[in-house]
Design a protein around this motif. Structure first.
Motif, mmCIF file in Angstrom:
data_model
loop_
_atom_site.group_PDB
_atom_site.id
_atom_site.type_symbol
_atom_site.label_atom_id
_atom_site.label_comp_id
_atom_site.label_asym_id
_atom_site.label_seq_id
_atom_site.Cartn_x
_atom_site.Cartn_y
_atom_site.Cartn_z
ATOM 1 N N UNK A 159 0.733 -1.103 0.233
ATOM 2 C CA UNK A 159 -0.324 0.195 0.099
ATOM 3 C C UNK A 159 0.651 1.051 0.069
ATOM 4 N N UNK A 160 0.845 2.255 -0.881
ATOM 5 C CA UNK A 160 1.572 3.811 -1.416
ATOM 6 C C UNK A 160 1.702 4.419 -0.315
ATOM 7 N N UNK A 161 -1.039 4.318 0.047
ATOM 8 C CA UNK A 161 -1.090 5.942 0.989
ATOM 9 C C UNK A 161 -2.524 5.585 1.583
ATOM 10 N N UNK A 162 -2.658 5.478 2.533
ATOM 11 C CA UNK A 162 -3.476 5.343 3.612
ATOM 12 C C UNK A 162 -4.328 6.368 3.623
ATOM 13 N N UNK A 163 -5.838 6.602 3.690
ATOM 14 C CA UNK A 163 -6.650 7.952 3.841
ATOM 15 C C UNK A 163 -7.609 7.260 4.617
ATOM 16 N N UNK A 164 -7.689 8.695 5.593
ATOM 17 C CA UNK A 164 -9.417 8.291 6.736
ATOM 18 C C UNK A 164 -9.711 9.701 6.915
ATOM 19 N N UNK A 165 -11.182 9.509 7.477
ATOM 20 C CA UNK A 165 -11.750 10.586 7.472
ATOM 21 C C UNK A 165 -12.437 10.691 8.635
ATOM 22 N N UNK A 166 -12.040 12.272 9.490
ATOM 23 C CA UNK A 166 -12.433 11.855 11.233
ATOM 24 C C UNK A 166 -12.784 13.596 11.200
ATOM 25 N N UNK A 167 -13.697 13.288 12.167
ATOM 26 C CA UNK A 167 -13.988 14.645 12.832
ATOM 27 C C UNK A 167 -13.800 15.664 12.865
ATOM 28 N N UNK A 168 -14.357 17.208 12.534
ATOM 29 C CA UNK A 168 -13.029 18.556 12.401
ATOM 30 C C UNK A 168 -12.786 18.662 13.555
ATOM 31 N N UNK A 169 -13.920 18.173 14.723
ATOM 32 C CA UNK A 169 -13.845 18.656 16.417
ATOM 33 C C UNK A 169 -12.841 18.009 17.231
ATOM 34 N N UNK A 170 -12.592 16.639 16.658
ATOM 35 C CA UNK A 170 -11.968 15.617 17.507
ATOM 36 C C UNK A 170 -10.464 15.655 16.994
ATOM 37 N N UNK A 171 -10.718 16.497 17.947
ATOM 38 C CA UNK A 171 -9.305 17.078 18.951
ATOM 39 C C UNK A 171 -8.053 16.045 18.344
ATOM 40 N N UNK A 172 -8.337 14.742 19.914
ATOM 41 C CA UNK A 172 -7.775 13.553 20.083
ATOM 42 C C UNK A 172 -7.435 12.873 19.345
ATOM 43 N N UNK A 173 -8.135 13.084 18.233
ATOM 44 C CA UNK A 173 -7.554 11.778 16.592
ATOM 45 C C UNK A 173 -7.672 12.631 16.078
ATOM 46 N N UNK A 174 -6.992 13.877 15.920
ATOM 47 C CA UNK A 174 -6.447 14.543 14.900
ATOM 48 C C UNK A 174 -4.771 14.883 15.358
ATOM 49 N N UNK A 175 -4.734 15.310 16.515
ATOM 50 C CA UNK A 175 -3.175 14.843 16.868
ATOM 51 C C UNK A 175 -2.728 13.633 17.111
ATOM 52 N N UNK A 176 -3.609 12.296 17.112
ATOM 53 C CA UNK A 176 -2.764 11.058 16.790
ATOM 54 C C UNK A 176 -3.228 11.739 15.387
ATOM 55 N N UNK A 177 -3.276 11.582 14.686
ATOM 56 C CA UNK A 177 -2.803 11.410 13.141
ATOM 57 C C UNK A 177 -1.603 12.144 12.199
ATOM 58 N N UNK A 178 -1.561 13.438 13.269
ATOM 59 C CA UNK A 178 -0.636 14.262 12.542
ATOM 60 C C UNK A 178 1.146 13.741 13.485
ATOM 61 N N UNK A 179 0.476 13.410 14.577
ATOM 62 C CA UNK A 179 1.869 12.253 15.010
ATOM 63 C C UNK A 179 2.275 11.569 14.274
ATOM 64 N N UNK A 180 1.380 10.596 13.390
ATOM 65 C CA UNK A 180 1.726 9.473 12.999
ATOM 66 C C UNK A 180 1.782 10.294 11.186
ATOM 67 N N UNK A 181 1.679 11.340 10.888
ATOM 68 C CA UNK A 181 1.741 11.503 9.557
ATOM 69 C C UNK A 181 1.448 11.736 8.467
ATOM 70 N N UNK A 182 0.291 12.206 9.267
ATOM 71 C CA UNK A 182 -1.211 12.261 7.837
ATOM 72 C C UNK A 182 -1.405 13.822 7.793
ATOM 73 N N UNK A 183 -1.905 14.069 6.881
ATOM 74 C CA UNK A 183 -2.096 15.294 5.893
ATOM 75 C C UNK A 183 -3.369 15.609 5.494
#
Length: 177
Positions: free
Chosen positions: A110-134
């Motif tokens: 797999x070369x790319x991974x996508x996901x959807x996250x609630x705009x107001x789900x700050x904990x999940x957004x921090x998790x994904x940012x730390x894991x390299x998602x943009x």
């Protein structure tokens, strides 16, 4: 002596492994607890039987502590859901699950991974940012909200009259290659 007592009373760390169709009931229960209105056991079982779906779980001797589930298509994957039991949140378990899952996806070419996250789900957004998602996109009014304002799964018309305004979702991407 105190050290021995502390180790005896400490909760064991969850063991990470692949999940399969036999885990469907536990995944459905955790999903419902995490999102308010979760997918059914049958839906999880169907997903887990698909050859292009992979899942990992975090399990203690007593219970499921977390999971992550993805579908692979055309060299890309979409994380369909990730959840951690409320008693296990804030301890790095989601990050451990996500790291294992991303390594497995990379091992499957797999070369790319996508996901959807609630705009107001700050904990999940921090998790994904730390894991390299943009951020690569935004879906307006994507998630319904329950009576307590908790973002739930994708909006369904029958629920809109009972809940607050739907939440926006961000589309995130992480390149693995």
């Amino acid at each position: 002596m105190i050290d021995l007592l502390a180790r005896m009373l400490a909760r064991p760390e969850p063991v990470l492994s692949e999940a399969g169709p036999r885990d469907a009931a536990a995944l459905a229960a955790l999903h419902a607890a995490a999102f308010g209105r979760g997918w059914s056991e049958h839906e999880f079982e169907r997903l887990l039987l698909e050859k292009n779906v992979i899942a990992h779980r975090a399990k203690t001797a007593r219970a499921l502590a977390g999971f992550v589930l993805s579908r692979i298509a055309g060299g890309e994957a979409e994380i369909l859901s990730i959840a951690v039991a409320s008693s296990r949140r804030g301890r790095g378990l989601a990050r451990r699950l996500l790291d294992l899952h991303l390594r497995r996806l990379a091992g499957l070419a797999v070369t790319a991974v996508f996901l959807e996250v609630g705009e107001d789900n700050n904990a999940a957004r921090r998790l994904y940012a730390r894991a390299g998602f943009r951020d690569v996109g935004r879906r307006p009014a994507y998630y319904a909200r329950g009576p307590q304002g908790k973002a739930q799964e994708k909006v369904q018309e029958k629920d809109q009259g009972k809940a607050q305004a739907p939440a926006n979702a961000l589309v995130l991407r992480r390149d693995l290659a």
